[in-house]
Structure formats: C-alpha cells, structure tokens
Design an enzyme around this catalytic site. Structure first.
Site, PDB file in Angstrom:
ATOM      1  CE  LYS A 206      36.257  43.686  36.069  1.00 29.25           C
ATOM      2  NZ  LYS A 206      36.131  45.059  35.535  1.00 29.25           N
ATOM      3  NE  ARG A 216      38.562  47.625  42.242  1.00 26.59           N
ATOM      4  CZ  ARG A 216      37.787  46.748  42.859  1.00 26.59           C
ATOM      5  NH1 ARG A 216      37.886  46.591  44.176  1.00 26.59           N
ATOM      6  NH2 ARG A 216      36.923  46.023  42.177  1.00 26.59           N
ATOM      7  CE  LYS A 229      34.392  48.601  41.034  1.00 26.33           C
ATOM      8  NZ  LYS A 229      35.240  48.884  39.857  1.00 26.33           N
ATOM      9  CE  LYS A 260      40.240  42.616  35.503  1.00 27.09           C
ATOM     10  NZ  LYS A 260      40.031  43.980  34.980  1.00 27.09           N
ATOM     11  CB  SER A 286      46.839  44.483  39.514  1.00 29.21           C
ATOM     12  OG  SER A 286      45.629  44.472  40.268  1.00 29.21           O
ATOM     13  CE1 TYR A 325      48.435  45.602  34.149  1.00 27.87           C
ATOM     14  CE2 TYR A 325      47.903  43.687  35.492  1.00 27.87           C
ATOM     15  CZ  TYR A 325      47.524  44.867  34.908  1.00 27.87           C
ATOM     16  OH  TYR A 325      46.231  45.323  35.058  1.00 27.87           O
TER      17      TYR A 325
END
Length: 337
Positions: A206, A216, A229, A260, A286, A325
C-alpha cells in the site's frame, strides 16, 4: 505463377502480426486475457441509520449506504454474479478517538453490516478491513501516541478487531494499516479463536499515494488527518521495498496479496504474481475511479471503454481480480455480452 511477394514480406520474414487481427472471430480466438464478473470485488461504504443512500460528491455514482440498503446492494451484486464485497464504515464523529477504540466493539457498524449481509445473502463473500482510520479522531490507520503511530500496540488492536470481524461473519480479513507483523499476529489470533477458515487478503503493498482523496471523503477522514502516512505506507519510488514487504506477508501466512493503488503500480502487480504465485489483486482506488468518471462526464474520453480497458490491464499484469467501484456497472455490461 506470378510472384506477388512484397517488400514488407522480405522485411518481416513473411511474419505479419495483422493476420490474427483481421476479423472479430480471429481476435476472439487469440485473446490472451479476459475480464469476467468473477474478477470483481465491490467496495461499499456503510453509514449508521436506515433507508439511507447518500451520494459521495467526489465519487460520482458511488453512495454511502445504511445497513439495510447495503443488504439490498449485496443482493443485487450476488444476482449479477459478483463474488464479494469489501465493506468500509463511516461511523459517527463522536465515536472516534485517539486509539480507534470503537473498532473493538463487537456490535460496531462494520460488524453489524457484516452480520446483516451474511444473513440475507450468505452466498456472497464479505471482506473487511481492520485499519483504524475510520475509527480514529486523527484519521491515521493506527494508534497515535504523541506524534508517532505506534506499531506494536496497533498490531495488538487490529488482531483483536480481526477476531471480532470474523465472529460477525467476515470471510476474509484485509488489513490495510501497513504495520509490521500484522499478518502473522492476525493469523495467530484468528486460529486461536477457531477461525481457521477465515482468509487474509494482505494489503501487501500500500503506497503513500495521491490517489486516495475521494475515499477519505467517503469515510469522513480527509479533514481529520494530521500530517501524512509516509511513516507506514510505502514510498511510491520503491519497487524492491514493496516486494520485500509482500514477502514478509507471505511468510506470515497471507492467503492473498493486494496492490494499492492499481494503475500506477501495474509493475508491482506483475512482480508480486511472478515472485509468489499467490492470488493477487489490485485495488482500483477512488482517485483512479474519479478520474475516469470526471473525464467521461466532460466528454473527454469514452468512459465505458476506458473503464473496461483499465480493468483488463490488471488482468494482463497478472491480477486474479480487482477491487473496483465500477463492479456493478461492469457486471451489467458483461451480462449483456
């Protein structure tokens, strides 16, 4: 007989690649990769309440859903042949704290959603994440102590949360918080609780990516996040480190691996599949989804073709499936073919 050899025949040694492309039937015969409904995992967002379908502005066509509506969505997905859902909660702000303690509530939103979906649609898989970002007041994936996301304490907590998610009926635990040692700890905790049949799909690589923004917004963490992060996600520049990270997850007992984001890291998908041979998945995140949707809405690209082409690229890169999605939209298109 007249010799009709052309200069091109001499140049190519009489090997013409277009022979296999000349007609639809030949193209179908030699097609190397195919996208099917069996390749699709549908991520959905859960909110408290009932009767709620709440559109996410940054993700056109994607909604937050209350549990009852998520159950309806699961029935639709199962009817289309989609194998599994991946669920993500958007809990009330008053339930979020520095340690993400609500993740350890047996009847929290994610666990109630799992139980309801599995009761109503037992033949669809449910994949749950144990990262703490939906539960923390600071938007990080782990426990914040001072200015540090503490590794070991976070691992202890996500392992406990994984058991509770399995108790609720989760079929696969997909830990995304990228703490060291989490896969082994979760495997040991699941086995100790009698959940030997519950699998682990590791977010093995990730990356600290720019493509997570709309997600988010979907779980209401964007405005909460303090700093970034980068101390626990992988640097986008580092491919070899990503493979080393995945290797540790394999050693610790991961059943499946995930990359990811997806499209910017197709090379990592290929390298992981080649290196380990485990079922390998990509998460078309996303930001990837929204780029295609926004460009299509503006008439700049053919949205359907771009959607299908990107998903097929994951298959070509060695992926066994994709979290996307687009799942329902694609399943409906494939059903008509």
């Amino acid at each position: 007989m007249q010799d009709r050899t052309h200069l091109v025949d001499d140049i190519t040694g009489h090997r013409r690649m277009r022979r296999n492309r000349k007609a639809d039937w030949t193209r179908r015969l030699v097609q190397e990769n195919r996208l099917t409904v069996d390749d699709l995992i549908w991520p959905i967002f859960i909110v408290p309440g009932s009767g709620i379908i709440d559109p996410i502005p940054a993700m056109p066509g994607v909604n937050r859903m209350s549990i009852d509506k998520a159950v309806e969505a699961a029935r639709e997905a199962a009817g289309l042949g989609i194998p599994a859902l991946a669920t993500f909660p958007n809990i009330e702000m008053e339930l979020r704290d520095e340690t993400g303690s609500n993740s350890l509530e047996a009847n929290n939103l994610i666990n109630m959603a799992t139980a309801a979906i599995k009761k109503a649609v037992p033949n669809i898989g449910v994949i749950t994440d144990v990262a703490l970002d939906p539960f923390t007041s600071h938007g990080h994936d782990g426990i914040l102590r001072g200015s540090e996301i503490v590794n070991d304490e976070t691992v202890d907590q996500v392992a406990r949360a994984a058991v509770m998610q399995a108790d609720a009926g989760a079929d696969i635990i997909a830990p995304s918080e990228m703490m060291d040692g989490r896969i082994g700890a979760i495997r040991m905790a699941l086995d100790a609780a009698g959940h030997q049949s519950v699998g682990i799909m590791s977010y093995a690589t990730k990356f600290a990516s720019a493509f997570y923004g709309p997600y988010r917004e979907a779980i209401s963490t964007g405005g909460l996040l303090k700093d970034d992060k980068k101390t626990y996600y992988i640097d986008p520049a580092n491919g070899t480190e990503a493979i080393r990270d995945a290797a540790l997850d394999v050693e610790e007992g991961a059943d499946m691996l995930m990359v990811k984001p997806g499209l910017p890291y197709l090379d990592i998908c290929w390298r992981m599949k080649e290196a380990f041979g485990l079922p390998t998945f990509a998460y078309q995140v996303s930001g990837e989804y929204t780029q295609i949707k926004a460009a299509a809405m503006n008439g700049w690209i053919d949205g359907e073709r771009a959607m299908l082409e990107t998903l097929l690229s994951f298959k070509r890169a060695g992926c066994d499936g994709v979290l996307t999605y687009f799942a329902v939209e694609v399943a409906k298109i494939l059903a008509k073919r």
